[in-house]
Design a protein around this motif. Structure first.
Motif, short mmCIF file in Angstrom:
data_model
loop_
_atom_site.label_atom_id
_atom_site.label_comp_id
_atom_site.label_asym_id
_atom_site.label_seq_id
_atom_site.Cartn_x
_atom_site.Cartn_y
_atom_site.Cartn_z
N PRO A 25 0.83 -1.21 0.00
CA PRO A 25 0.00 0.00 0.00
C PRO A 25 0.86 1.26 0.00
O PRO A 25 1.99 1.24 0.51
CB PRO A 25 -0.81 -0.11 1.29
N ALA A 26 0.33 2.31 -0.60
CA ALA A 26 1.12 3.53 -0.80
C ALA A 26 1.69 4.08 0.52
O ALA A 26 2.84 4.54 0.55
CB ALA A 26 0.25 4.60 -1.47
N GLY A 71 1.94 9.01 3.52
CA GLY A 71 2.29 8.09 4.60
C GLY A 71 1.19 7.82 5.62
O GLY A 71 1.46 7.31 6.70
N THR A 72 -0.04 8.17 5.30
CA THR A 72 -1.13 7.90 6.23
C THR A 72 -1.88 6.65 5.80
O THR A 72 -2.25 6.51 4.63
CB THR A 72 -2.11 9.09 6.26
N ASN A 73 -2.12 5.75 6.74
CA ASN A 73 -2.87 4.53 6.46
C ASN A 73 -4.36 4.89 6.38
O ASN A 73 -5.02 5.09 7.40
CB ASN A 73 -2.63 3.50 7.56
N THR A 74 -4.87 4.94 5.17
CA THR A 74 -6.25 5.42 5.00
C THR A 74 -7.28 4.44 5.55
O THR A 74 -8.37 4.84 5.92
CB THR A 74 -6.56 5.68 3.51
N GLN A 75 -6.92 3.17 5.62
CA GLN A 75 -7.88 2.21 6.19
C GLN A 75 -8.18 2.53 7.64
O GLN A 75 -9.31 2.38 8.10
CB GLN A 75 -7.34 0.77 6.05
N VAL A 76 -7.17 2.97 8.38
CA VAL A 76 -7.39 3.37 9.78
C VAL A 76 -8.32 4.58 9.82
O VAL A 76 -9.24 4.66 10.64
CB VAL A 76 -6.05 3.69 10.47
#
Lengths: 247, 290
Positions: A82-83, B183-188
């Protein structure tokens, strides 16, 4: 400037694409793209509109994961990651069209990029290097000029202390003087040792600061070599990119 | 008649605060992922039943008011991760249908567990009775509701504007891909955002159960006014939801007083008027539909 010797490739380059094929839906955009970027090296990725330059960047970052082939970065196979994970390894992205968070202030745009990677770059240091941004720190980024947005986009990528910067069409839509300023900043960054993969339609501009260059056409790599060599060979540029090149 | 206007306006405010908090929950979820959560009312109902069950087993009301929404958040995040998440890449229609189906199932499950009829759920004694405000007297529980809802909305506003996570959430609403590239985990972000919307629904659900009654469909009664609130306030604007909610609450309360038969229809009239003047709603800017 590209007068200096190209960085000597180490045992494994910082970034290596091997046989990357990427689709948008059923349409294949990249066909068997292989390229490398060494530590601290500036590599230009040239080609016409639709040649696959932006898709190459998106494939590296995991925004559009490749269908085939591998992307290796800093010794790890990051294909299909993932990015956000790839970004956290130190890949900074300065996208085409800047992609500001328009409703957020300049300062907030920079704060978003703080992802825990420590290093020389802090928001404070970005402000010192780009004092214009410091003056505009409270302004909504959607209300900045194109040049200011481009600088903020670069600053935003720097805050995360990248080892590799992916810079996509930084000159697009900017006045010539502003373009000079943006390239001056990129040349300065090069001196700090950060590697840059630079996508640009204006070939001569990119070749000025690049060590090496790749040319894409129809999703394939059709040329690879030292930047200075390509810059000196206008006929070749014309042939590869089908463009009349201003001298 | 005139002497009723004051209390009725205050009633309108309380009602409006309910609509606003439900609408804000809906908007949070819709703005980030495009999901139109038709199960939002069912989540509210569940919070009411959870609080009812806790209180009937001897738990203090105050504890239930916090615990029920928190349990609801756990349920909500599980639903988001397992049922809603796979639909993010599809058109909004899919998640709308899925959550609609979910709400139908939930209704039947509530019937099985808590019975088909309403259950008695009254506020604690300390909040019973009326407070005398000098110029009018007003049920204490409703004043309490107004205070809790206002505090909840203010807390959310602070969370969104003053915390790092809130900043990332606002950014993700604008450009999910770019926030991932930074760099942000969008799923969270998706999961927490859904949980936030459900938490607000939970608080509203417990309070609504005490004021408007609790039955398998009681939460859904607030869902339609909440959608109208979102439209009047303007899609994408949380502040618009607050204004829209209060306007609808007032409109319904006042028409109840003067033309009771028209109370149901008044919010739709209000919506039509607002849309004629401002097609994107009062505070809507670009809007998710372009």
């Amino acid at each position: 400037m590209s007068d200096g010797p190209a960085a000597v490739p180490s045992a494994e380059p910082l970034l290596a694409l091997d046989g990357v094929c990427t689709n948008y839906g059923k349409i294949r955009i990249l066909r068997d793209v292989s390229l490398t970027v060494g530590e601290g090296e500036v590599v230009a990725l040239l080609g016409l509109n639709g040649a696959g330059k932006t898709t190459t960047m998106r494939s590296i970052l995991g925004l559009t994961p490749p269908r085939a082939g591998t992307v290796r970065y800093a010794g790890q196979n990051v294909t299909g990651w993932p990015a956000y994970k790839i970004a956290r390894l130190g890949v900074g992205y300065v996208p085409e069209g800047r992609r500001m968070f328009k409703d957020l202030s300049t300062l907030e745009n920079l704060q978003l990029a703080e992802n825990g990677r420590s290093g020389a770059w802090t928001i404070q240091r970005v402000f010192e290097h780009l004092p214009k941004l410091s003056e505009l720190r409270a302004r909504k980024s959607g209300r900045l000029s194109g040049g200011e947005q481009e600088m903020l986009s670069i600053g935003r990528a720097l805050v995360a202390n990248p080892r590799l910067l992916l810079v996509d069409e930084p000159s697009q839509g900017l006045a010539p003087l502003v373009v000079e300023e943006v390239y001056r900043i990129l040349a300065e960054l090069k001196k700090t040792g950060v590697a840059i993969l630079l996508v640009e339609q204006n070939a001569l501009l990119a070749l000025r600061i690049a060590d090496r260059a790749y040319v894409l056409d129809g999703g394939r790599v059709v040329h690879a070599g030292p930047a200075a060599e390509l810059a000196a060979d206008r006929d070749r540029i014309r042939m590869l990119m089908g463009l009349e090149v201003a001298t | 008649m005139i002497e009723h206007i004051g209390p009725q306006l205050f009633n309108g405010l309380v009602l409006g605060a309910f609509y606003a908090i439900v609408a804000i929950g809906l908007s949070l979820i819709m703005n980030l992922t495009g999901t139109i959560n038709m199960a939002h009312g069912s989540f509210m109902t569940l919070a009411g039943y959870l609080a009812f069950t806790l209180v009937s087993r001897g738990t203090p009301f105050w504890f239930a008011l916090i615990a029920a929404p928190l349990i609801l958040v756990v349920v909500g995040v599980v639903v988001e991760r397992t049922l809603v998440r796979p639909l993010y890449k599809r058109e909004p229609f899919y998640s709308l249908l899925m959550t609609f189906g979910l709400s139908l199932m939930a209704e039947e499950i509530y019937r099985l567990i808590w019975g088909p009829n309403g259950v008695p759920f009254s506020p604690p004694k300390a909040l019973a009775g009326a407070a005398h405000l000098g110029f009018m007297s007003f049920p204490t529980f409703r004043i309490f509701i107004a205070v809790v809802l206002v505090v909840a909305i203010a807390a959310l506003a602070l969370f969104l504007t003053r915390t790092r996570f809130g900043l990332r959430l606002r950014a993700a609403v604008q450009d999910t891909e770019m926030i991932a590239a930074l760099g942000t985990n969008t799923q969270v972000i998706y999961a927490v955002n859904f949980g936030l919307g459900i938490f607000l629904a939970g608080i509203a659900g417990v309070l609504a159960a005490g004021m408007l009654g609790l039955s398998p469909t009681s939460g859904n009664a607030l869902l339609m006014p909440a959608f109208v609130t979102v439209i009047i306030g303007g899609m994408g604007s949380l502040f618009g939801s607050v204004v829209g909610g209060v306007l609808i609450g007032m409109a319904i309360s006042l028409t109840t007083l003067f033309i009771p038969a028209a109370s149901e229809v008044s919010m739709y009239v209000l919506m039509a008027v607002v849309l004629l003047v401002r097609p994107r709603g009062l505070f809507g800017e670009e809007g998710i539909f372009g």
